[in-house]
Design a protein around this motif. Structure first.
Motif, PDB file in Angstrom:
ATOM      1  N   LEU B 101       4.738  -4.268  41.197  1.00 57.58           N
ATOM      2  CA  LEU B 101       4.862  -3.090  40.338  1.00 57.58           C
ATOM      3  C   LEU B 101       3.931  -2.020  40.880  1.00 57.58           C
ATOM      4  O   LEU B 101       2.828  -2.320  41.325  1.00 57.58           O
ATOM      5  CB  LEU B 101       4.429  -3.412  38.903  1.00 57.58           C
ATOM      6  CG  LEU B 101       5.318  -4.366  38.121  1.00 57.58           C
ATOM      7  CD1 LEU B 101       4.687  -4.648  36.752  1.00 57.58           C
ATOM      8  CD2 LEU B 101       6.712  -3.789  37.921  1.00 57.58           C
ATOM      9  N   ASP B 102       4.354  -0.764  40.824  1.00 56.94           N
ATOM     10  CA  ASP B 102       3.424   0.327  41.136  1.00 56.94           C
ATOM     11  C   ASP B 102       3.154   1.109  39.843  1.00 56.94           C
ATOM     12  O   ASP B 102       3.565   0.683  38.753  1.00 56.94           O
ATOM     13  CB  ASP B 102       3.960   1.197  42.279  1.00 56.94           C
ATOM     14  CG  ASP B 102       5.263   1.895  41.909  1.00 56.94           C
ATOM     15  OD1 ASP B 102       5.594   1.944  40.711  1.00 56.94           O
ATOM     16  OD2 ASP B 102       5.941   2.380  42.824  1.00 56.94           O
ATOM     17  N   ALA B 103       2.468   2.249  39.958  1.00 54.92           N
ATOM     18  CA  ALA B 103       2.059   2.979  38.751  1.00 54.92           C
ATOM     19  C   ALA B 103       3.256   3.496  37.963  1.00 54.92           C
ATOM     20  O   ALA B 103       3.290   3.415  36.731  1.00 54.92           O
ATOM     21  CB  ALA B 103       1.125   4.129  39.136  1.00 54.92           C
ATOM     22  N   GLU B 104       4.259   4.000  38.663  1.00 53.97           N
ATOM     23  CA  GLU B 104       5.415   4.560  37.970  1.00 53.97           C
ATOM     24  C   GLU B 104       6.201   3.464  37.248  1.00 53.97           C
ATOM     25  O   GLU B 104       6.672   3.648  36.124  1.00 53.97           O
ATOM     26  CB  GLU B 104       6.298   5.314  38.987  1.00 53.97           C
ATOM     27  CG  GLU B 104       7.723   5.610  38.545  1.00 53.97           C
ATOM     28  CD  GLU B 104       7.831   6.415  37.253  1.00 53.97           C
ATOM     29  OE1 GLU B 104       6.825   7.013  36.826  1.00 53.97           O
ATOM     30  OE2 GLU B 104       8.923   6.407  36.646  1.00 53.97           O
ATOM     31  N   MET B 105       6.302   2.307  37.891  1.00 52.27           N
ATOM     32  CA  MET B 105       7.003   1.187  37.256  1.00 52.27           C
ATOM     33  C   MET B 105       6.218   0.701  36.041  1.00 52.27           C
ATOM     34  O   MET B 105       6.798   0.352  35.007  1.00 52.27           O
ATOM     35  CB  MET B 105       7.221   0.069  38.274  1.00 52.27           C
ATOM     36  CG  MET B 105       8.187   0.461  39.392  1.00 52.27           C
ATOM     37  SD  MET B 105       8.653  -0.943  40.475  1.00 52.27           S
ATOM     38  CE  MET B 105       7.453  -0.779  41.773  1.00 52.27           C
ATOM     39  N   THR B 106       4.897   0.698  36.159  1.00 53.83           N
ATOM     40  CA  THR B 106       4.047   0.310  35.028  1.00 53.83           C
ATOM     41  C   THR B 106       4.241   1.292  33.872  1.00 53.83           C
ATOM     42  O   THR B 106       4.332   0.899  32.699  1.00 53.83           O
ATOM     43  CB  THR B 106       2.570   0.300  35.461  1.00 53.83           C
ATOM     44  OG1 THR B 106       2.435  -0.596  36.572  1.00 53.83           O
ATOM     45  CG2 THR B 106       1.657  -0.145  34.336  1.00 53.83           C
ATOM     46  N   ARG B 107       4.341   2.588  34.219  1.00 54.69           N
ATOM     47  CA  ARG B 107       4.544   3.614  33.198  1.00 54.69           C
ATOM     48  C   ARG B 107       5.866   3.395  32.458  1.00 54.69           C
ATOM     49  O   ARG B 107       5.947   3.582  31.245  1.00 54.69           O
ATOM     50  CB  ARG B 107       4.519   4.995  33.863  1.00 54.69           C
ATOM     51  CG  ARG B 107       4.329   6.154  32.905  1.00 54.69           C
ATOM     52  CD  ARG B 107       4.559   7.479  33.616  1.00 54.69           C
ATOM     53  NE  ARG B 107       3.597   7.715  34.673  1.00 54.69           N
ATOM     54  CZ  ARG B 107       2.441   8.363  34.505  1.00 54.69           C
ATOM     55  NH1 ARG B 107       2.109   8.790  33.311  1.00 54.69           N
ATOM     56  NH2 ARG B 107       1.641   8.559  35.529  1.00 54.69           N
ATOM     57  N   GLN B 108       6.906   2.984  33.194  1.00 58.12           N
ATOM     58  CA  GLN B 108       8.202   2.712  32.555  1.00 58.12           C
ATOM     59  C   GLN B 108       8.050   1.630  31.480  1.00 58.12           C
ATOM     60  O   GLN B 108       8.691   1.682  30.435  1.00 58.12           O
ATOM     61  CB  GLN B 108       9.238   2.248  33.593  1.00 58.12           C
ATOM     62  CG  GLN B 108       9.694   3.335  34.549  1.00 58.12           C
ATOM     63  CD  GLN B 108      10.637   2.784  35.621  1.00 58.12           C
ATOM     64  OE1 GLN B 108      11.517   1.985  35.339  1.00 58.12           O
ATOM     65  NE2 GLN B 108      10.450   3.210  36.858  1.00 58.12           N
ATOM     66  N   GLY B 109       7.178   0.666  31.746  1.00 57.83           N
ATOM     67  CA  GLY B 109       6.916  -0.360  30.738  1.00 57.83           C
ATOM     68  C   GLY B 109       6.120   0.197  29.577  1.00 57.83           C
ATOM     69  O   GLY B 109       6.479   0.002  28.405  1.00 57.83           O
ATOM     70  N   LEU B 110       5.064   0.955  29.886  1.00 56.08           N
ATOM     71  CA  LEU B 110       4.179   1.496  28.830  1.00 56.08           C
ATOM     72  C   LEU B 110       4.937   2.430  27.887  1.00 56.08           C
ATOM     73  O   LEU B 110       4.594   2.536  26.708  1.00 56.08           O
ATOM     74  CB  LEU B 110       3.007   2.244  29.475  1.00 56.08           C
ATOM     75  CG  LEU B 110       1.983   1.373  30.217  1.00 56.08           C
ATOM     76  CD1 LEU B 110       1.014   2.247  31.021  1.00 56.08           C
ATOM     77  CD2 LEU B 110       1.211   0.477  29.252  1.00 56.08           C
ATOM     78  N   ASP B 111       5.972   3.108  28.414  1.00 62.54           N
ATOM     79  CA  ASP B 111       6.770   4.012  27.587  1.00 62.54           C
ATOM     80  C   ASP B 111       7.459   3.273  26.448  1.00 62.54           C
ATOM     81  O   ASP B 111       7.921   3.896  25.493  1.00 62.54           O
ATOM     82  CB  ASP B 111       7.841   4.722  28.442  1.00 62.54           C
ATOM     83  CG  ASP B 111       7.234   5.833  29.283  1.00 62.54           C
ATOM     84  OD1 ASP B 111       6.066   6.203  29.028  1.00 62.54           O
ATOM     85  OD2 ASP B 111       7.919   6.320  30.210  1.00 62.54           O
ATOM     86  N   ASN B 112       7.533   1.959  26.555  1.00 60.50           N
ATOM     87  CA  ASN B 112       8.174   1.156  25.514  1.00 60.50           C
ATOM     88  C   ASN B 112       7.175   0.547  24.535  1.00 60.50           C
ATOM     89  O   ASN B 112       7.550  -0.284  23.702  1.00 60.50           O
ATOM     90  CB  ASN B 112       9.029   0.059  26.152  1.00 60.50           C
ATOM     91  CG  ASN B 112      10.244   0.634  26.838  1.00 60.50           C
ATOM     92  OD1 ASN B 112      11.247   0.889  26.187  1.00 60.50           O
ATOM     93  ND2 ASN B 112      10.151   0.884  28.135  1.00 60.50           N
ATOM     94  N   LEU B 113       5.908   0.922  24.676  1.00 59.43           N
ATOM     95  CA  LEU B 113       4.882   0.484  23.724  1.00 59.43           C
ATOM     96  C   LEU B 113       4.368   1.724  23.003  1.00 59.43           C
ATOM     97  O   LEU B 113       4.386   2.821  23.558  1.00 59.43           O
ATOM     98  CB  LEU B 113       3.714  -0.170  24.466  1.00 59.43           C
ATOM     99  CG  LEU B 113       4.005  -1.414  25.294  1.00 59.43           C
ATOM    100  CD1 LEU B 113       2.754  -1.842  26.047  1.00 59.43           C
ATOM    101  CD2 LEU B 113       4.498  -2.541  24.388  1.00 59.43           C
TER     102      LEU B 113
END
Lengths: 222, 222
Positions: B101-113
């Motif tokens: 995972l990179d930062a943008e992929m991590t952000r895609q996850g965080l957007d769902n929290l």
């Protein structure tokens, strides 16, 4: 550490070929013409690739001419260990941080062996269950080691690796009593990914199953 | 399998940002402003990330608001297990074969929290000792689990992973008698890579060391 000096270390360069599948097929054909069987051995870090190889090589080295290529990101401990414990010619491939080998990188290693004098080359790939599964090395046979301590659910979580492997070696059978590992469940999960996969349980520590593995491998050779 | 339906599964898309380091720094700043601590938990396959997390979450969930993002290539067994065994909100990130995972992929996850309602997010990265070490996720803290059964030489063979981690958890201490694993040698190798690394030995099976780990983590939070 005099032995360190005796192991040839090859610094692998990044491939320039765009079409790895085509390149891998060409390498496979070339090896077939030369009568060389290339076994690509993959696994997660720490599943026992090197100790399994030592047990295996000591069982087959008098029956077949074999050489080993040890791929590692950085160190050369594996090639040194193989040479010390088996006497089998072994070279170290440094991937310089790269997480896998492809056909062209494999070829860079093979260029450092005399293929007229070997029947079997074992490539110990980088310890990684993800990326090496995505790149065809041109090997005659893809094999992987899953160790008991990693858990029987790995075929569910790393599907491609189990799909591309003709042989799944299940290592560390000696510690089954200390882990929640169900061999039958694991076999079922492996066959979900690849119904043709050969599954051989072993213990590189005790030698269990190694004769079976050696016999199986010798039967595959041309 | 009703529980499967209750876990949100996010299909992660490949990043379009060229400069991951910049993006990771931006994400880290944003999380700091929001008072959210992001723990990026890495390891090889089968080293016990999920079982360690279950033990850890059950010790901290009443003291801190925590959520979990489980990254996996394909399956959703981990997120389901976390939710069942701890009750902690957990989402599954499908990487679609991607090895990190990179930062943008991590952000895609965080957007769902809902980040206003959490103090700590644990990201369970893809099981891989190579690629995840190369990509900054924007985490506040990088941690990794090395399990006893993988061997004490892993810091020599996967140098970058041990270099980037602030915390190295050594799991499966309960099986030390059955493996050739020297804790002091392992600590020495880890500190060769990162002299500042915090090292905490545990057993997710018996609970050994987990109180220590929980205390350490709670002390890091703002």
């Amino acid at each position: 550490m005099d032995d360190m000096d005796e192991v040839k270390i090859i610094e692998i360069k990044k491939s320039v070929f765009a079409d790895n599948e085509k390149d891998a097929d060409a390498l496979r054909d070339e090896l077939k013409r030369k009568g060389v069987y290339l076994l690509n051995l993959m696994s997660a870090p720490g599943s026992g690739k090197t100790s399994t190889l030592i047990q295996l090589l000591n069982r087959i080295k008098d029956k077949v001419r074999v050489a080993v290529m040890e791929a590692d990101i950085d160190s050369d401990v594996d090639a040194v260990k193989i040479k010390e414990k088996t006497g089998v010619p072994s070279i170290q491939l440094h991937t310089g941080g790269m997480c896998h080998l492809d056909a062209e990188m494999t070829r860079q290693g093979l260029d450092n062996l005399n293929l007229d004098e070997v029947d079997l080359v074992v490539l110990e790939n980088v310890g990684n269950l993800v990326c090496p599964a995505e790149f065809d090395t041109g090997a005659t046979c893809n094999a992987m080691i899953l160790s008991v301590s990693e858990g029987d659910d790995k075929p569910l979580k790393y599907p491609l690796m189990f799909t591309v492997c003709d042989l799944v070696i299940i290592n560390k059978m000696d510690v089954v009593p200390y882990f929640d590992f169900d061999l039958e469940r694991c076999k079922k999960y492996i066959h979900l990914r690849n119904s043709q996969a050969q599954i051989i349980p072993i213990s590189a520590k005790t030698g269990f199953g190694l004769d079976h593995l050696a016999d199986w491998l010798l039967k595959q050779l041309p």
